[in-house]
Structure formats: structure tokens, C-alpha cells
Motif scaffolding. Structure first.
Motif, PDB file in Angstrom:
ATOM      1  N   ALA A  79       0.614  -1.739   0.046  1.00  0.00           N
ATOM      2  CA  ALA A  79      -0.027  -0.122  -0.055  1.00  0.00           C
ATOM      3  C   ALA A  79       1.086   1.318  -0.082  1.00  0.00           C
ATOM      4  N   ILE A  80       2.049   1.631   1.050  1.00  0.00           N
ATOM      5  CA  ILE A  80       2.914   2.379   0.846  1.00  0.00           C
ATOM      6  C   ILE A  80       3.805   2.643  -0.595  1.00  0.00           C
ATOM      7  N   LYS A  81       4.080   1.447  -0.343  1.00  0.00           N
ATOM      8  CA  LYS A  81       4.410   2.330  -2.691  1.00  0.00           C
ATOM      9  C   LYS A  81       3.490   2.284  -3.316  1.00  0.00           C
ATOM     10  N   ILE A  82       2.523   1.636  -3.777  1.00  0.00           N
ATOM     11  CA  ILE A  82       1.611   2.145  -4.108  1.00  0.00           C
ATOM     12  C   ILE A  82       0.837   3.629  -3.978  1.00  0.00           C
ATOM     13  N   ALA A  83       0.853   4.437  -2.852  1.00  0.00           N
ATOM     14  CA  ALA A  83       0.823   5.994  -2.366  1.00  0.00           C
ATOM     15  C   ALA A  83       1.557   6.941  -3.012  1.00  0.00           C
ATOM     16  N   ARG A  84       2.656   5.833  -2.824  1.00  0.00           N
ATOM     17  CA  ARG A  84       3.926   6.720  -3.428  1.00  0.00           C
ATOM     18  C   ARG A  84       4.128   6.806  -5.409  1.00  0.00           C
ATOM     19  N   GLU A  85       3.479   6.101  -5.355  1.00  0.00           N
ATOM     20  CA  GLU A  85       3.782   5.788  -7.076  1.00  0.00           C
ATOM     21  C   GLU A  85       2.449   6.853  -7.756  1.00  0.00           C
ATOM     22  N   ALA A  86       1.150   6.571  -7.117  1.00  0.00           N
ATOM     23  CA  ALA A  86      -0.168   7.300  -7.605  1.00  0.00           C
ATOM     24  C   ALA A  86       0.410   8.586  -6.974  1.00  0.00           C
ATOM     25  N   ARG A  87       0.777   9.125  -5.803  1.00  0.00           N
ATOM     26  CA  ARG A  87       1.233  10.180  -5.718  1.00  0.00           C
ATOM     27  C   ARG A  87       1.755  11.333  -7.230  1.00  0.00           C
ATOM     28  N   GLN A  88       2.816  10.591  -7.991  1.00  0.00           N
ATOM     29  CA  GLN A  88       3.692  10.591  -8.676  1.00  0.00           C
ATOM     30  C   GLN A  88       2.387  10.860  -9.880  1.00  0.00           C
ATOM     31  N   VAL A  89       1.469  10.243  -9.994  1.00  0.00           N
ATOM     32  CA  VAL A  89       0.979  10.489 -11.282  1.00  0.00           C
ATOM     33  C   VAL A  89       0.162  11.033 -11.599  1.00  0.00           C
ATOM     34  N   LEU A  90      -0.059  11.750 -10.457  1.00  0.00           N
ATOM     35  CA  LEU A  90      -1.143  12.667 -10.108  1.00  0.00           C
ATOM     36  C   LEU A  90      -0.257  14.149 -10.076  1.00  0.00           C
ATOM     37  N   GLY A  91       1.126  13.964 -10.802  1.00  0.00           N
ATOM     38  CA  GLY A  91       2.097  15.446 -10.816  1.00  0.00           C
ATOM     39  C   GLY A  91       2.171  16.055  -9.015  1.00  0.00           C
ATOM     40  N   ALA A  92       2.168  17.807  -9.373  1.00  0.00           N
ATOM     41  CA  ALA A  92       1.407  18.061  -8.401  1.00  0.00           C
ATOM     42  C   ALA A  92       0.874  18.416  -7.711  1.00  0.00           C
ATOM     43  N   MET A  93      -0.467  17.704  -8.421  1.00  0.00           N
ATOM     44  CA  MET A  93      -1.994  17.871  -7.287  1.00  0.00           C
ATOM     45  C   MET A  93      -2.206  16.408  -6.442  1.00  0.00           C
ATOM     46  N   GLY A  94      -0.854  15.857  -6.438  1.00  0.00           N
ATOM     47  CA  GLY A  94      -0.753  15.080  -6.153  1.00  0.00           C
ATOM     48  C   GLY A  94      -0.579  15.215  -4.926  1.00  0.00           C
ATOM     49  N   ILE A  95      -0.241  16.577  -4.145  1.00  0.00           N
ATOM     50  CA  ILE A  95       1.239  17.028  -2.656  1.00  0.00           C
ATOM     51  C   ILE A  95      -0.314  18.016  -2.281  1.00  0.00           C
ATOM     52  N   THR A  96      -1.696  17.770  -2.468  1.00  0.00           N
ATOM     53  CA  THR A  96      -2.850  18.733  -2.062  1.00  0.00           C
ATOM     54  C   THR A  96      -3.863  17.636  -1.735  1.00  0.00           C
ATOM     55  N   GLY A  97      -4.050  18.584  -1.061  1.00  0.00           N
ATOM     56  CA  GLY A  97      -5.398  17.478  -0.373  1.00  0.00           C
ATOM     57  C   GLY A  97      -6.660  17.332  -0.666  1.00  0.00           C
ATOM     58  N   GLU A  98      -5.984  18.145  -2.454  1.00  0.00           N
ATOM     59  CA  GLU A  98      -8.202  18.046  -3.197  1.00  0.00           C
ATOM     60  C   GLU A  98      -7.593  16.293  -3.563  1.00  0.00           C
ATOM     61  N   TYR A  99      -6.958  15.470  -3.188  1.00  0.00           N
ATOM     62  CA  TYR A  99      -6.976  14.703  -3.400  1.00  0.00           C
ATOM     63  C   TYR A  99      -7.168  13.403  -2.213  1.00  0.00           C
ATOM     64  N   SER A 100      -6.407  11.932  -2.418  1.00  0.00           N
ATOM     65  CA  SER A 100      -7.214  11.371  -0.816  1.00  0.00           C
ATOM     66  C   SER A 100      -5.295  10.953  -0.486  1.00  0.00           C
ATOM     67  N   ILE A 101      -4.573  10.903  -2.012  1.00  0.00           N
ATOM     68  CA  ILE A 101      -2.924  10.368  -1.730  1.00  0.00           C
ATOM     69  C   ILE A 101      -2.161  10.112  -0.618  1.00  0.00           C
ATOM     70  N   MET A 102      -2.018  11.513  -1.061  1.00  0.00           N
ATOM     71  CA  MET A 102      -0.719  11.947  -0.106  1.00  0.00           C
ATOM     72  C   MET A 102      -1.531  11.961   1.306  1.00  0.00           C
ATOM     73  N   ARG A 103      -2.498  12.157   1.435  1.00  0.00           N
ATOM     74  CA  ARG A 103      -2.667  11.839   3.412  1.00  0.00           C
ATOM     75  C   ARG A 103      -2.818  10.489   3.420  1.00  0.00           C
ATOM     76  N   HIS A 104      -2.889   9.166   2.572  1.00  0.00           N
ATOM     77  CA  HIS A 104      -3.020   7.479   2.661  1.00  0.00           C
ATOM     78  C   HIS A 104      -1.576   7.160   2.884  1.00  0.00           C
ATOM     79  N   MET A 105      -0.709   8.300   2.000  1.00  0.00           N
ATOM     80  CA  MET A 105       1.191   8.000   1.844  1.00  0.00           C
ATOM     81  C   MET A 105       1.566   8.330   2.901  1.00  0.00           C
ATOM     82  N   MET A 106       0.712   9.183   3.922  1.00  0.00           N
ATOM     83  CA  MET A 106       1.327   9.910   4.948  1.00  0.00           C
ATOM     84  C   MET A 106       0.913   8.715   6.431  1.00  0.00           C
ATOM     85  N   ASN A 107      -0.464   8.909   6.351  1.00  0.00           N
ATOM     86  CA  ASN A 107      -1.245   7.690   7.381  1.00  0.00           C
ATOM     87  C   ASN A 107      -0.243   6.324   7.485  1.00  0.00           C
TER      88      ASN A 107
END
Ligand code: TGC
Ligand code: FAD
Length: 392
Positions: free
Chosen positions: A335-363
Motif C-alpha cells: 500500500a505504501i509503495k502504491i501511494a508513492r507511485e500514485a502520488r507521482q501519477v498526479l504530478g503536483a496535484m498529488g501533494i494537495t488535499g484535493e485528493y486523498s493520496i498524500m494523506r494515505h501515504m503519510m498515514n
């Protein structure tokens, strides 16, 4: 945060293997997460607060004591239903799943399994409805991976026990009504005690400044000459095996829960990649993004199969601690590896709270550490296959 458009991946038609009850329980949890968790969770994570208003909903979907018999207020479900509920909750947020894991596997389970009939009747029905919340104190400032070295201790004073010591990194401690606390008696044997909020000398300071599990309340348990009534001792199992037995149940739930977080990251990345146009075409049409997405669904599918088989073994009472360790370790790492890869797919948008990915990654940085670290689970597998424990 954007509307929750989640569609669960089921690449190997696992739904065909689930019973009607499994699907009903899972779908109820899935709908509840969409309705009551997704719209608020980002705000609570940002302000580092547990959303207490969802406790009633968690109880309604059977997340508090899914496998505890109905006569004690539990949902009386099997282990696969329990796993599916954890998967759906963690799809929303690992911190919310933490609250459910602790309440079910680390508070209700020991009271049900190691407690007296009076303790079961007194605590379990209220814990099942969320009217009473619990926490679990094993980790100490100087003893994380090696809880057998714990220093928290109690003394028999004749008509009560006197408890002294401190626990650190305790989920739910800041608001819990009771704590299941592991402490040594005068002979150095580990026992479980139920400590209630309000007992003199018992305090629960909150731990602040976490970058991970921000929507879950974490804190300490401090015991300064706390008088614990004798009837609050869990009598039916002693030694380190007692808390480790609870961990078996919680780690099993995490093996399923991590799949939920991974599914959410994959689903978000897939949808985004199909919509995001760069160089005149969707990025999903590029080989590099397809590699990421194809590997994600492959790993999710493998993790689902591992969890499902483990659930069957657990239903039969055959799942070993080492089998549970393997699934917890593999699925959280996946899951943590997928969160990291998925974050990259979203580019800059991946670091925002608009999407859940960064929150999952940190959790998931907490999930890979608590309930036994990634390293400790590897050592458990190593000890199991070689017969040679390498912890020390
Ligand atoms: P070891 O010698 O292996 O075992 C001591 C005694 O326990 C017995 N035993 C078990 N009994 C029942 N169930 C199990 N799963 C058991 N595993 C072991 C064992 O037979 C022995 O019995 P006896 O009668 O001979 O005394 O113990 P060790 O000290 O070498 O430790 C082994 C090790 C490192 C694997 C263990 O200490 C461990 O798992 N460490 C990790 C600690 C951990 O996971 N802490 C979690 C704290 S709680 C938490 O993180 C909650 S987060 C919740 C959330 O928010 O979701
Ligand atoms: P340490 O044990 O100090 O480990 C540090 C590093 O050393 C890790 O990488 C570890 O893998 C490695 N290491 C340790 N021993 C070995 C070895 N023998 N060989 C090789 N490497 C080794 N605990 C509770 O009791 N109740 C809770 O509700 C609870 N909730 C938590 C919530 C959160 C958010 C977090 C982060 C933790 C929580 N914990 C809880 C504590 C958690 O279980 C511990 O953090 C965990 O067991 C690891 O202990 P530690 O942090 O002291 O790390």
C-alpha cells in the motif's frame, strides 16, 4: 476535497468468493465511508483532530467488535466480514480504521477472551455501541519492539492494586474512557488491567505535531500510584502471549485495511491518468504511466488473495502468528509503495488535499511501524522458517 468517485477494483473476481453476508456487510461499510467519512476527513486530518461524530456510524456498520458474539453487543460476524469492514474504513482513512482496530481487537477482544463474565457484561455492550471508547497500552518510552522489557508495574496492596509507569504512542488515549494496560506484577509476570478515566493519578496527555494519522488521536498513559480495583484484572491469560494474542487479531485487520488505502490510491490515479492530457493525449496512454498502474493492480490483486486465504484460515482457527505477520507486512508495504507511485501519477496535484493520496501515504508511515514494524514482521517470518529467532 473532491467528491468521492471511488470504484473498487476486483481484477480477479473476488466477489464471486464472498458470501451474500460478506457483500452486504462490505457494501454497507463502503456506502457509509462515502457518505460520512470522505466529505469530512481531509478537514479533520488538516486540523489534526479525530472526528468524534462518526463513532455512532462506526458502531452501526459493525466496526466495533465485528466478531464478538451478539449477546455481548458485537456483530457476530466471521473474520472475512471483519477484514472487509477494515478494508472499507481504511479506504477512507487509516486513522479511522485505527480507532476501530483498537476498539475491537485491542480492547473488546482481550476483555472477551481474557476477562471474567462480569467484565464482559460490564464493558462489551457499551464498547460495541461506541458509548464507551477504549485504548490499549503496551508500548513504553523505552520498550517499543521489545515489549517484554516493559517497566510499568503494579503491586498487590491487599484490597486493590497500585499501578505505576507510562505508556507512549497510544491510539485513542486522549478521549478513551478505559485503557487495557499491560503491566508486570511483583514477580515480573505480565497481566492486563482495565484502567478507567477518572481514577486518581491516571492522565492521558495528547501527542501533537504528527505528520501521519492526523485524524487519529494519539497520546500517553501515565500512572502515578493509580489504585486499580482488583476486579479490573483480566484473569484468564498472563505473560507476553496475552497482548501478542490481541495483536494477532489487530494485525489481521490491518492486512485487509491496507488494501483499502491502496485501492483508493490506485482508483484515484487511474481516473486522473485517463483525464489528464499532456502532449496532446491522456497520460494514461503513455507506457510509463501504464507500467505504474498495471503494477499497482497486480500488487493489489495479490494482496487481496493473501488476505482472503488468511481470512479462511482465521475462520477455521488455523491462522498462525507468522502467517498474519507475513500478510500485515506484505500488504502495508504494498500500500505504501502504491501511494508513492500514485502520488507521482498526479504530478503536483498529488501533494494537495484535493485528493486523498498524500494523506494515505503519510498515514501508512504509521501503519508500517505500529502493530510490529516492517522489520519485526520480517524477523517473525525468519524465526518461523528457520526456527532461529534473530531478535536479539
Ligand atoms: P517471544 O519469546 O516470542 O514470546 C513470548 C511469549 O508469548 C508467546 N507468544 C504468543 N502467544 C500468543 N499469541 C502470539 N501471537 C504469540 N507470540 C508469542 C510465546 O509463546 C511466549 O510464551 P511463553 O509462555 O514461552 O512465555 O517474545 P519476544 O520477547 O522474543 O518478542 C517477540 C516479538 C519481537 C515478535 C514481539 O515482542 C513483538 O511482536 N514485538 C512487536 C511489538 C508490537 O507489535 N507492538 C504493538 C503495540 S500495539 C500497537 O501498535 C497498536 S497500533 C493500533 C492502531 O492504532 O491501529
Ligand atoms: P523501536 O522498537 O525503537 O524500533 C526502531 C527501529 O529499530 C525500527 O525500524 C525497528 O524495526 C528496528 N528494530 C527494532 N528491533 C530490531 C531488531 N531486533 N532487529 C532489527 N531491527 C530492529 N502502541 C501501543 O501499545 N498502543 C497503541 O495504541 C499504539 N498506537 C500507535 C499509534 C501510532 C500513530 C504510532 C506511530 C505507534 C503506535 N503504537 C502503539 C506504538 C507502536 O506499536 C510502536 O511504535 C512500534 O511497536 C515500534 O516501536 P518503537 O517506535 O519504539 O520503535
Amino acid at each position: 476535497m473532491r467528491p468521492d468517485l471511488f470504484e473498487a477494483p476486483d481484477y480477479y473476481n473476488l466477489d464471486d468468493l464472498f458470501s451474500e453476508e460478506h457483500l452486504l456487510v462490505r457494501d454497507a461499510a463502503r456506502q457509509w465511508v462515502k457518505r460520512d467519512v470522505s466529505p469530512i476527513i481531509e478537514e479533520y486530518a488538516q486540523k489534526a483532530e479525530f472526528p468524534k461524530q462518526i463513532l455512532g456510524g462506526l458502531a452501526e456498520i459493525g466496526a466495533f467488535g465485528p466478531y464478538i458474539p451478539e449477546e455481548y453487543g458485537g456483530a457476530g460476524l466471521d473474520q472475512i466480514s471483519y477484514g472487509l469492514i477494515m478494508q472499507e474504513i481504511e479506504r477512507g482513512d487509516s486513522g479511522v480504521r485505527s480507532t476501530a482496530s483498537v476498539q475491537s481487537s485491542l480492547v473488546m477482544y482481550p476483555i472477551y477472551t481474557y476477562g471474567t463474565e462480569e467484565q464482559r457484561k460490564k464493558y462489551l455492550p457499551k464498547l460495541a455501541t461506541g458509548e464507551m471508547m477504549g485504548c490499549f497500552g503496551l508500548t513504553e518510552p523505552s520498550h517499543g519492539s521489545n515489549p517484554s522489557g516493559m517497566e510499568t508495574k503494579y503491586k498487590d496492596m491487599g484490597d486493590h492494586y497500585l499501578l505505576n509507569g507510562a505508556k507512549l504512542w497510544i491510539s485513542n488515549s486522549p478521549f478513551a474512557d478505559i485503557a487495557v494496560v499491560w503491566a508486570k506484577n511483583e514477580e515480573g509476570r505480565i497481566h492486563g488491567l482495565i484502567v478507567e478515566r477518572g481514577m486518581e493519578g491516571f492522565t492521558t496527555p495528547e501527542t501533537h505535531n504528527k505528520w501521519s494519522l492526523r485524524a487519529s488521536a494519539t497520546g500517553e498513559l501515565i500512572f502515578d500510584n493509580v489504585k486499580v480495583p482488583k476486579e479490573n484484572l483480566l484473569p484468564n491469560k498472563t505473560g507476553l502471549g496475552a497482548p501478542l494474542g490481541c495483536l494477532d487479531s489487530a494485525r489481521y485487520g490491518i492486512a485487509w485495511g491496507a488494501i483499502g488505502a491502496a485501492m483508493d490510491c490506485y482508483d484515484t490515479a487511474l481516473r486522473y491518468a485517463k483525464e489528464r492530457i499532456q502532449f496532446g493525449k491522456p497520460i494514461a496512454a503513455t507506457q510509463l504511466q501504464q507500467k505504474k498502474l498495471a503494477e499497482m493492480i497486480t500488487e493489489i490483486t495479490k494482496a487481496q488473495l493473501l488476505a482472503f486465504r488468511l481470512g479462511q484460515l482465521k475462520n477455521q482457527g488455523k491462522a498462525t502468528t507468522a502467517q498474519i505477520s507475513m500478510a500485515k507486512r506484505n500488504n502495508v508495504d504494498m500500500a505504501i509503495k502504491i501511494a508513492r507511485e500514485a502520488r507521482q501519477v498526479l504530478g503536483a496535484m498529488g501533494i494537495t488535499g484535493e485528493y486523498s493520496i498524500m494523506r494515505h501515504m503519510m498515514n501508512l508511515e504509521s501503519v508500517i511501524t505500529y502493530e510490529g514494524t516492517h522489520d519485526i514482521h520480517l524477523l517473525i517470518t525468519g524465526a518461523d522458517i528457520t526456527g532461529m529467532p534473530a531478535f536479539q
